[in-house]
Design a protein around this motif. Structure first.
Motif, PDB file in Angstrom:
ATOM      1  N   LYS A  42       0.857  -1.178   0.000  1.00 43.49           N
ATOM      2  CA  LYS A  42       0.000   0.000   0.000  1.00 43.49           C
ATOM      3  C   LYS A  42       0.892   1.225   0.000  1.00 43.49           C
ATOM      4  O   LYS A  42       1.912   1.256   0.684  1.00 43.49           O
ATOM      5  N   THR A  43       0.488   2.238  -0.744  1.00 49.95           N
ATOM      6  CA  THR A  43       1.194   3.508  -0.746  1.00 49.95           C
ATOM      7  C   THR A  43       0.309   4.543  -0.069  1.00 49.95           C
ATOM      8  O   THR A  43      -0.835   4.745  -0.484  1.00 49.95           O
ATOM      9  N   ALA A  63      -7.898   8.936   9.607  1.00 47.91           N
ATOM     10  CA  ALA A  63      -8.339   8.604   8.249  1.00 47.91           C
ATOM     11  C   ALA A  63      -7.131   8.699   7.349  1.00 47.91           C
ATOM     12  O   ALA A  63      -6.275   9.572   7.531  1.00 47.91           O
ATOM     13  N   ARG A  64      -7.051   7.811   6.382  1.00 49.36           N
ATOM     14  CA  ARG A  64      -5.947   7.876   5.423  1.00 49.36           C
ATOM     15  C   ARG A  64      -6.445   7.385   4.069  1.00 49.36           C
ATOM     16  O   ARG A  64      -7.358   6.571   3.993  1.00 49.36           O
ATOM     17  N   ILE A  65      -5.817   7.884   3.039  1.00 45.83           N
ATOM     18  CA  ILE A  65      -6.089   7.389   1.699  1.00 45.83           C
ATOM     19  C   ILE A  65      -4.824   6.694   1.232  1.00 45.83           C
ATOM     20  O   ILE A  65      -3.734   7.269   1.265  1.00 45.83           O
ATOM     21  N   VAL A  66      -4.997   5.437   0.827  1.00 45.34           N
ATOM     22  CA  VAL A  66      -3.875   4.639   0.354  1.00 45.34           C
ATOM     23  C   VAL A  66      -4.178   4.178  -1.065  1.00 45.34           C
ATOM     24  O   VAL A  66      -5.335   4.159  -1.494  1.00 45.34           O
ATOM     25  N   GLU A  67      -3.125   3.821  -1.773  1.00 50.80           N
ATOM     26  CA  GLU A  67      -3.290   3.227  -3.094  1.00 50.80           C
ATOM     27  C   GLU A  67      -2.773   1.806  -3.028  1.00 50.80           C
ATOM     28  O   GLU A  67      -1.671   1.556  -2.532  1.00 50.80           O
ATOM     29  N   LYS A  68      -3.593   0.875  -3.509  1.00 51.75           N
ATOM     30  CA  LYS A  68      -3.213  -0.530  -3.509  1.00 51.75           C
ATOM     31  C   LYS A  68      -3.835  -1.185  -4.736  1.00 51.75           C
ATOM     32  O   LYS A  68      -5.030  -1.046  -4.976  1.00 51.75           O
ATOM     33  N   ASP A  69      -3.029  -1.878  -5.495  1.00 52.31           N
ATOM     34  CA  ASP A  69      -3.492  -2.597  -6.690  1.00 52.31           C
ATOM     35  C   ASP A  69      -4.257  -1.687  -7.644  1.00 52.31           C
ATOM     36  O   ASP A  69      -5.273  -2.078  -8.221  1.00 52.31           O
ATOM     37  N   ARG A  72      -7.638   3.458  -5.086  1.00 53.44           N
ATOM     38  CA  ARG A  72      -7.459   4.345  -3.934  1.00 53.44           C
ATOM     39  C   ARG A  72      -8.521   3.982  -2.903  1.00 53.44           C
ATOM     40  O   ARG A  72      -9.703   3.870  -3.232  1.00 53.44           O
ATOM     41  N   ILE A  73      -8.065   3.789  -1.683  1.00 58.11           N
ATOM     42  CA  ILE A  73      -8.954   3.333  -0.616  1.00 58.11           C
ATOM     43  C   ILE A  73      -8.879   4.305   0.555  1.00 58.11           C
ATOM     44  O   ILE A  73      -7.793   4.628   1.029  1.00 58.11           O
ATOM     45  N   LEU A  74     -10.037   4.765   0.985  1.00 58.59           N
ATOM     46  CA  LEU A  74     -10.153   5.586   2.183  1.00 58.59           C
ATOM     47  C   LEU A  74     -10.277   4.628   3.357  1.00 58.59           C
ATOM     48  O   LEU A  74     -11.190   3.797   3.388  1.00 58.59           O
TER      49      LEU A  74
END
Length: 152
Positions: A42-43, A63-69, A72-74
């Protein structure tokens, strides 16, 4: 004696068939082997702490927003907790701080809140421009009341 010899020989042959063959490899070969299961990392894109807006029950957590595959996921962490209410939604708000009541053009609906506490995640739409939004809010649509928000 013939039966005993025959039975003993059969047992040896059966054992030879059942016992698995073990292969040995060197430590360097084991270290060089590539695992067949890969995990994607995850980034972290952004994160912020929840603050309470005009409620007797505090909104807490991160709360965080990550990028995976490629998505973008909150995400809300395990410390997330907020007030209870009807029609509670997760929205992204255009400003960095969120007022008690929201105007319709100032936010985008993400999803209904999954749980009033604990870890949870929401996949963000691929066409959503995150630069247009400064925070995530926990908002009661029925009464137009913001429970809390995190500046992202």
């Amino acid at each position: 004696m013939k039966n005993l010899l025959s039975t003993g020989l059969s047992a040896v042959m059966l054992t030879a068939v059942i016992v698995p063959f073990a292969q040995t490899i060197s430590v360097s070969e084991a270290l060089a082997a590539k695992p067949s299961i890969t995990r994607s990392a995850k980034t972290l894109l952004t994160s912020g702490q929840f603050v309470t807006v005009d409620q007797s029950h505090a909104t807490t957590g991160t709360a965080r927003i990550v990028e995976k595959d490629g998505q973008r996921i909150l995400e809300f962490d395990g410390a997330f907790d907020t007030a209870r209410g009807p029609a509670v939604q997760v929205v992204l708000y255009k400003g960095d701080s969120v007022p008690v009541s929201l105007a319709e053009n100032d936010y985008v609906y993400i999803a209904d809140l999954k749980s009033f506490e604990g870890s949870q995640g929401y996949v963000l739409p691929a066409d959503l421009n995150l630069n247009d939004y400064g925070s995530v809010a926990i908002w009661c649509a029925e009464f137009n009341v913001t429970f809390g928000y995190a500046d992202l």
